[in-house]
Design an enzyme around this catalytic site. Structure first.
Site, PDB file in Angstrom:
ATOM      1  N   ARG A  24       0.861  -1.176   0.000  1.00 48.56           N
ATOM      2  CA  ARG A  24       0.000   0.000   0.000  1.00 48.56           C
ATOM      3  C   ARG A  24       0.897   1.225   0.000  1.00 48.56           C
ATOM      4  O   ARG A  24       2.005   1.200   0.556  1.00 48.56           O
ATOM      5  CB  ARG A  24      -0.927   0.014   1.219  1.00 48.56           C
ATOM      6  CG  ARG A  24      -2.137  -0.912   1.091  1.00 48.56           C
ATOM      7  CD  ARG A  24      -3.109  -0.410   0.055  1.00 48.56           C
ATOM      8  NE  ARG A  24      -4.307  -1.235  -0.075  1.00 48.56           N
ATOM      9  CZ  ARG A  24      -4.497  -2.128  -1.024  1.00 48.56           C
ATOM     10  NH1 ARG A  24      -3.535  -2.344  -1.915  1.00 48.56           N
ATOM     11  NH2 ARG A  24      -5.617  -2.823  -1.102  1.00 48.56           N
ATOM     12  N   GLU A  44      -2.402   8.236  -3.598  1.00 52.90           N
ATOM     13  CA  GLU A  44      -2.929   7.725  -4.857  1.00 52.90           C
ATOM     14  C   GLU A  44      -4.345   8.259  -5.131  1.00 52.90           C
ATOM     15  O   GLU A  44      -5.175   8.283  -4.215  1.00 52.90           O
ATOM     16  CB  GLU A  44      -2.946   6.198  -4.753  1.00 52.90           C
ATOM     17  CG  GLU A  44      -3.159   5.447  -6.024  1.00 52.90           C
ATOM     18  CD  GLU A  44      -2.935   3.944  -5.843  1.00 52.90           C
ATOM     19  OE1 GLU A  44      -3.735   3.172  -6.386  1.00 52.90           O
ATOM     20  OE2 GLU A  44      -1.964   3.565  -5.153  1.00 52.90           O
ATOM     21  N   HIS A  62      -0.768   1.143 -10.408  1.00 53.31           N
ATOM     22  CA  HIS A  62      -1.438   0.136  -9.579  1.00 53.31           C
ATOM     23  C   HIS A  62      -1.927  -1.038 -10.436  1.00 53.31           C
ATOM     24  O   HIS A  62      -3.120  -1.359 -10.481  1.00 53.31           O
ATOM     25  CB  HIS A  62      -2.603   0.753  -8.801  1.00 53.31           C
ATOM     26  CG  HIS A  62      -2.904   0.018  -7.525  1.00 53.31           C
ATOM     27  ND1 HIS A  62      -3.170   0.644  -6.341  1.00 53.31           N
ATOM     28  CD2 HIS A  62      -2.975  -1.307  -7.256  1.00 53.31           C
ATOM     29  CE1 HIS A  62      -3.400  -0.254  -5.389  1.00 53.31           C
ATOM     30  NE2 HIS A  62      -3.277  -1.447  -5.925  1.00 53.31           N
TER      31      HIS A  62
END
Length: 316
Positions: A236, A265, A283
């Site tokens: 993450r 993000e 991602h």
């Protein structure tokens, strides 16, 4: 008939797999807004949320008696859901472990190879038209075979990354984990994260997100890394302190980084985008059709169990 909300567009195989319920598929790709989060809890019996759908304690506080009784998360990571607040409100949470493991490990290897062999930089050079041809000292990178990799978090994904590194590239494996693991390959557990960072040529972050791991990789860990070493993050974004990473990269204190996730993000700082020694992916960890279908069907299985009054297969 139970009402189900699917928070993002999914493949037909997934949306058509639910039966015996009234399904609403939200057609926007952006995360649920503040109002939509509250409406989801208030107006539906179950919801399939995903990354960015921030079911926080504040959201649950605003809907103290939710109609929703299940958040069947699409994805293995669920740090966008306050699980304790959900439980207190009588809402179960499930995820999709297993389905994402191989694909996420593949992206870790992609980033490792791209960083080590300067592939992103080289591709940009060719596209720019500035490449003048091969010569013996052109864009010399790091040879991965036989190097030492450090895995931060030896869970499902960490173990598959380590297997690929050991059996595919003959790399030595060291790892940092809360407990020792019985592994199918030789590996050394290191007690200190800083000690691990100082020993390895590549440091791969594969821990779950959440408050316990936020900024786990900060200035101290980055300072311990060797000047040629690479940092890879497929976990993450906020596990890595982005400002400290930018500082280390700009100062040349580490060799480079490969990132598939970002602290804020989808915002990626211009400072990161300006650096040649960083590979930046959008991602892509689970972005393969078969994998996304498997994830969706696993989330559907959790929803279907809820509808049928059966135990939830992947409760968290």
């Amino acid at each position: 008939m139970k009402k189900i909300l699917i928070a993002r567009p999914l493949t037909d195989e997934v949306t058509e797999a639910l039966s015996g319920c009234d399904v609403t598929v939200r057609q926007e790709t952006a995360p649920l807004s503040a109002d939509e989060l509250r409406a989801a809890l208030r107006d539906y019996d179950a919801v399939m949320p995903t990354l960015g759908d921030a079911f926080s304690a504040e959201v649950f506080a605003d809907v103290p008696q939710p109609r929703c009784k299940l958040l069947a998360n699409f994805g293995v990571g669920y740090n966008h859901i306050d699980v304790n607040a959900a439980r207190a409100a009588g809402v179960a949470v499930t995820n999709t472990p297993g389905a994402v493991t191989d694909a996420t490990a593949d992206i870790a290897m992609t980033l490792m190879l791209m960083c080590a062999r300067r592939a992103g930089e080289g591709e940009r050079l060719v596209r720019s038209g500035a490449w003048e041809g091969w010569h013996p000292t052109q864009m010399l990178g790091l040879h991965l075979s036989g190097k030492r990799v450090g895995i931060v978090g030896m869970g499902r994904i960490g173990q598959v990354i380590a297997q690929r590194c050991h059996f595919g590239f003959g790399m030595d494996i060291s790892y940092f984990n809360r407990s020792a693991k019985d592994l199918a390959f030789p590996a050394t557990r290191v007690e200190s994260l800083e000690e691990l960072a100082g020993k390895v040529d590549v440091l791969v972050v594969a821990v779950p997100g959440g408050a316990e791991t936020r900024h786990l990789i900060g200035a101290t860990v980055l300072a311990a890394m060797q000047p040629h070493a690479l940092l890879i993050n497929i976990a993450r974004g906020d596990v890595v302190e982005e400002a400290a990473l930018i500082d280390a990269l700009q100062a040349g204190r580490i060799g480079g980084a490969g990132l598939d996730v970002y602290e804020f993000e989808p915002k990626v700082p211009q400072a990161l985008r300006d650096l040649d020694n960083v590979v930046l992916l959008p991602h892509l960890g689970t972005a393969a059709l078969e994998v996304r279908v498997d994830m969706g069907l696993m989330a559907v299985a959790n929803l279907q169990a809820f509808l049928d009054g059966q135990p939830l297969p992947n409760a968290v």
